[in-house]
Every structure is written in C-alpha cells, then in structure tokens.
Design an enzyme around this catalytic site. Structure first.
Site, short mmCIF file in Angstrom:
data_model
loop_
_atom_site.label_atom_id
_atom_site.label_comp_id
_atom_site.label_asym_id
_atom_site.label_seq_id
_atom_site.Cartn_x
_atom_site.Cartn_y
_atom_site.Cartn_z
N GLY A 295 11.13 -25.06 -18.11
CA GLY A 295 10.56 -23.72 -17.96
C GLY A 295 11.61 -22.73 -17.50
N GLY A 296 11.66 -22.47 -16.21
CA GLY A 296 12.53 -21.44 -15.64
C GLY A 296 13.98 -21.52 -16.11
CG ASN B 123 6.82 -23.45 -21.85
OD1 ASN B 123 6.57 -22.44 -22.50
ND2 ASN B 123 5.97 -23.98 -20.98
CD1 TRP B 124 12.40 -20.17 -23.48
CD2 TRP B 124 12.41 -18.47 -24.94
NE1 TRP B 124 13.56 -20.25 -24.20
CE2 TRP B 124 13.60 -19.22 -25.10
CE3 TRP B 124 12.20 -17.36 -25.75
CZ2 TRP B 124 14.57 -18.88 -26.05
CZ3 TRP B 124 13.16 -17.02 -26.69
CH2 TRP B 124 14.34 -17.77 -26.84
CE LYS B 125 6.60 -22.39 -17.57
NZ LYS B 125 6.18 -22.82 -16.26
CD GLU C 32 5.63 -29.68 -18.24
OE1 GLU C 32 6.80 -29.30 -18.27
OE2 GLU C 32 4.66 -28.94 -18.47
N GLY D 234 7.64 -24.90 -11.66
CA GLY D 234 7.96 -23.56 -11.18
C GLY D 234 8.03 -23.45 -9.67
CD GLU E 104 2.57 -22.47 -16.32
OE1 GLU E 104 2.85 -21.95 -17.42
OE2 GLU E 104 3.45 -22.81 -15.50
CG HIS F 227 2.08 -25.88 -19.80
ND1 HIS F 227 1.83 -25.33 -18.56
CD2 HIS F 227 3.41 -26.15 -19.83
CE1 HIS F 227 2.97 -25.26 -17.88
NE2 HIS F 227 3.95 -25.75 -18.64
CB SER G 208 11.68 -27.74 -10.54
OG SER G 208 10.62 -26.86 -10.19
C1 PEP Z 1 6.99 -26.00 -17.59
O1 PEP Z 1 6.21 -25.10 -17.32
O2 PEP Z 1 6.83 -26.63 -18.64
C2 PEP Z 1 8.07 -26.27 -16.65
C3 PEP Z 1 8.57 -27.45 -16.64
O3 PEP Z 1 8.45 -25.23 -15.81
P1 PEP Z 1 9.67 -25.24 -14.75
O4 PEP Z 1 10.84 -25.90 -15.40
O5 PEP Z 1 9.90 -23.80 -14.44
O6 PEP Z 1 9.16 -26.02 -13.56
#
Ligand code: PEP
Length: 250
Positions: free
Chosen positions: A233-234, A9-11, A166, A172, A98, A96, A212
């Site tokens: 994500g990251g 997920n590149w957001k 999640e 994040g 966010e 999600h 994470s």
């Molecule tokens: C996400 O937003 O779906 C996610 C898992 O982010 P991160 O891996 O950066 O915690």
C-alpha cells in the site's frame, strides 16, 4: 518453484496525471533489473486506462482494486468485470479489508466477485486477514480459514487466484507482522487450500503478504518459505521504495 508477485495497491491516491507520473517512475526505477518476479500496479479506476498506456510493452501487469459481480446494470458508482477486462486489467484485488470494513463486503459478495472476474478471464488477488481483536483472541486461524473457504466457495480451481494475507492490524499502521507471524498464517492458508483443492494446487498457489511492507523489511518477509511476494500500500506510492521492494522479491 513459485514465481513471486509484488503488486502496488494505490488505493484512493493520485490524480490521473499523478498516476501517469508514478507508473512511469516505477518503470524507470525497476529498469530491467528484475524479471524473476511478477509485478502489478493497481491505480484507481479512473487512472486504469492512462496507466495501461504507460505499462504497454512492459512486463508490469495492470490491476484493479475491486469490481462488481454483475456485468452491467443499475448499480450507480460501480465498475464491472467486463469493463476492467476491456481496459486491459490482468488482475483484480477483491475482499480487501478496507472494502470489508467500510463498504460492507462479506465473504458471500467477495465470492460472487471472484467468480465473475474468473469468468471474464482475469486473475484474482483475494485478500484475507484478521483484526487486532481476532488476533488477540487467538482466533486468527479460524477467521482466515473461513475467509479462504467462503471466498472460494464453488470456485472450481485456484490456478488464477493469488491470496494476499493482510492482517488488518498491520495495514497502514506501520506495524508489520513479524516474518514468523506471517509465515505461520501463510502456512495455515496453504493447508486450507490443500484441504479444498489438493496438495498440488496448494503447492502452486501464490500467497502474498501485505501490511506495512517497506524496503527495510521486505527481504526478510519474502525469505519465508510460504511468502510469495507482497501487496504493497503506502510504500507503493513512492517509485523508488516500490522498486526496492520488488528487488527484494527477485
Ligand atoms: C494494503 O492496503 O493492501 C496494504 C498492504 O497497505 P500498507 O502497505 O500501507 O499497509
């Protein structure tokens, strides 16, 4: 045996040119080493078409990060399911945290989106997860169960649904749920799906962990019996890290 699924997920990251480069980098880093696991990339709406061209001929799926629940109309700034289908999306991430936290999405609006995405023949990644306060209050089971139930209201079957657990406190933040904490909630989600759709559907549905995930913790998380891959994500913004996470799921 459930096939694991890892989705990046590149957001709100990467220009179109950078997205092209990252998608090419992911394909190069993955090579042909891992066909046991399903892989997807979710760039911004703007980069979907470009990334689709890069992924053409590969087994990597194109995913969108959200969509509206109407087909078209006066919804400034929104993108609809038919548009995502036309650009070649196989998956749409919905609910999600966010989106729930910053854009007011609720189980009700997530549910409308899920039904629209399924109607258009795409698959859904439904995100659920508790906040830190909810975890500390011990209400994570109730929270996650009601997000699953609310998101799936009047959805006839779950064969085209992946659920991503999640925990909001792990997204994040660098804080990962321990593999035991994650496993506990994945098992709760699977029991909820069994209650709603029966044992066979619960056994078949894939439940990803997100929060994470890194190359260093992926293998342990993915070794848990109810964790069927990850929503990343990251770490998905670096081709080598993402490929290493995919390999951990293979
Ligand atoms: C996400 O937003 O779906 C996610 C898992 O982010 P991160 O891996 O950066 O915690």
């Amino acid at each position: 045996m459930r096939r694991k699924i890892v989705v990046g997920n590149w957001k709100m990251n990467k220009t179109v040119a950078e997205s092209r480069e990252l998608a090419s980098g992911v394909l190069a880093a993955l090579g042909t080493s891992c066909s046991a696991c399903e892989v997807g990339l979710a760039p911004t709406f703007l980069a979907l078409d470009t990334v689709r061209h890069v992924l053409e001929g590969s087994a990597v799926a194109l995913a969108a990060q959200n969509c509206h629940y109407e087909d078209d109309g006066a919804y400034t700034g929104e993108v609809s399911a038919p548009m995502l289908q036309a650009v070649g999306c196989g998956y749409v991430i919905l609910g999600h945290s966010e989106r729930r936290q910053y854009f007011g999405e609720t189980d009700e609006t997530v549910n409308l989106r899920i039904k629209k995405v399924l109607e258009k023949g795409m698959k859904v990644i439904l995100c659920v997860g508790e906040t830190l306060e909810e975890r500390e209050a011990g209400s994570f089971e109730a929270v996650v169960s009601s997000q699953v139930k609310g998101g799936l209201k009047d959805v006839a079957g779950v064969s085209d649904i992946v659920i991503a657990y999640e925990p909001v406190w792990a997204i994040g933040t660098g804080k990962t749920a321990s593999s035991e904490q994650a496993q506990e909630v994945h098992a709760i989600i699977r029991r909820k799906v069994a209650e709603l759709y029966g044992a066979d559907a619960a056994e078949a549905i894939r439940i990803q962990y997100g929060g994470s995930v890194k190359p260093s913790n992926a293998a342990e998380l993915f070794s848990m019996p109810d964790i069927d891959g990850g929503l990343i994500g990251g770490a998905a913004l670096k081709a080598d890290d993402f490929a290493a996470i995919v390999r951990a799921a293979c």
